[in-house]
Design a protein around this motif. Structure first.
Motif, PDB file in Angstrom:
ATOM      1  N   VAL A  39      -5.312   6.123   4.125  1.00  0.00           N
ATOM      2  CA  VAL A  39      -4.819   6.609   2.831  1.00  0.00           C
ATOM      3  C   VAL A  39      -5.497   7.947   2.543  1.00  0.00           C
ATOM      4  N   TYR A  50       2.198   1.653  -3.561  1.00  0.00           N
ATOM      5  CA  TYR A  50       1.168   2.165  -4.464  1.00  0.00           C
ATOM      6  C   TYR A  50       0.929   3.643  -4.202  1.00  0.00           C
ATOM      7  N   CYS A  51       0.800   4.021  -2.930  1.00  0.00           N
ATOM      8  CA  CYS A  51       0.526   5.421  -2.607  1.00  0.00           C
ATOM      9  C   CYS A  51       1.657   6.335  -3.086  1.00  0.00           C
ATOM     10  N   ALA A  60       1.188   6.813  -6.731  1.00  0.00           N
ATOM     11  CA  ALA A  60      -0.043   7.509  -7.099  1.00  0.00           C
ATOM     12  C   ALA A  60      -0.142   8.911  -6.497  1.00  0.00           C
ATOM     13  N   LEU A 120      -0.214   9.680  -3.301  1.00  0.00           N
ATOM     14  CA  LEU A 120      -1.035   9.669  -2.089  1.00  0.00           C
ATOM     15  C   LEU A 120      -0.159   9.476  -0.858  1.00  0.00           C
ATOM     16  N   GLY A 121      -0.704   9.808   0.297  1.00  0.00           N
ATOM     17  CA  GLY A 121      -0.011   9.565   1.552  1.00  0.00           C
ATOM     18  C   GLY A 121      -0.677   8.422   2.298  1.00  0.00           C
ATOM     19  N   THR A 122       0.095   7.751   3.164  1.00  0.00           N
ATOM     20  CA  THR A 122      -0.492   6.676   3.978  1.00  0.00           C
ATOM     21  C   THR A 122       0.298   6.507   5.274  1.00  0.00           C
ATOM     22  N   PRO A 162      -1.579  13.760   0.634  1.00  0.00           N
ATOM     23  CA  PRO A 162      -0.520  14.183   1.549  1.00  0.00           C
ATOM     24  C   PRO A 162      -0.637  15.666   1.892  1.00  0.00           C
ATOM     25  N   GLN A 216      -4.775   0.972   7.971  1.00  0.00           N
ATOM     26  CA  GLN A 216      -3.921   1.860   7.179  1.00  0.00           C
ATOM     27  C   GLN A 216      -4.801   2.978   6.619  1.00  0.00           C
ATOM     28  N   VAL A 254       0.850  -1.200   0.000  1.00  0.00           N
ATOM     29  CA  VAL A 254       0.000   0.000   0.000  1.00  0.00           C
ATOM     30  C   VAL A 254       0.887   1.252   0.000  1.00  0.00           C
ATOM     31  N   TYR A 255       1.986   1.237   0.782  1.00  0.00           N
ATOM     32  CA  TYR A 255       2.928   2.368   0.775  1.00  0.00           C
ATOM     33  C   TYR A 255       3.497   2.576  -0.627  1.00  0.00           C
TER      34      TYR A 255
END
Ligand SMILES: Cc1cc2nc3c(=O)[nH]c(=O)nc-3n(C[C@H](O)[C@H](O)[C@H](O)COP(=O)(O)O)c2cc1C
Length: 58
Positions: A53, A16-17, A20, A22-24, A56, A51, A13-14
């Motif tokens: 998401v 992918y984020c 993309a 995104l933050g997570t 950021p 988690q 997931v980190y």
């Protein structure tokens, strides 16, 4: 093995984020009872980590 699996999933997931934009963050402190009810988990299913998401901070 479930702990290792949860770590691999969180890492994916980190990754992918990051790709993309995104933050997570992973969360160990989570209201497991409420989340399990909302997710419809059965009595043999356990929440290891949650988690979050989102976008950021700038
Ligand atoms: C296993 C694990 C569990 C965590 N649980 C929480 C948590 O319950 N609440 C929280 O605010 N941060 C938790 N953190 C820390 C966050 O994932 C994150 O690293 C922290 O909020 C700093 O994020 P930042 O560097 O983007 O500011 C946990 C980290 C790990 C590795």
């Amino acid at each position: 093995m479930a702990g290792a699996d949860a770590g691999f999933i969180a890492q994916n997931v980190y990754l992918y984020c990051a790709a993309a934009g995104l933050g997570t963050v992973v969360r160990g402190l989570v209201d497991r009872r409420t989340l399990a009810a909302r997710l419809g988990l059965g009595p043999t299913q356990r929440i290891t980590l949650a988690q979050t998401v989102g976008l950021p901070a700038r």
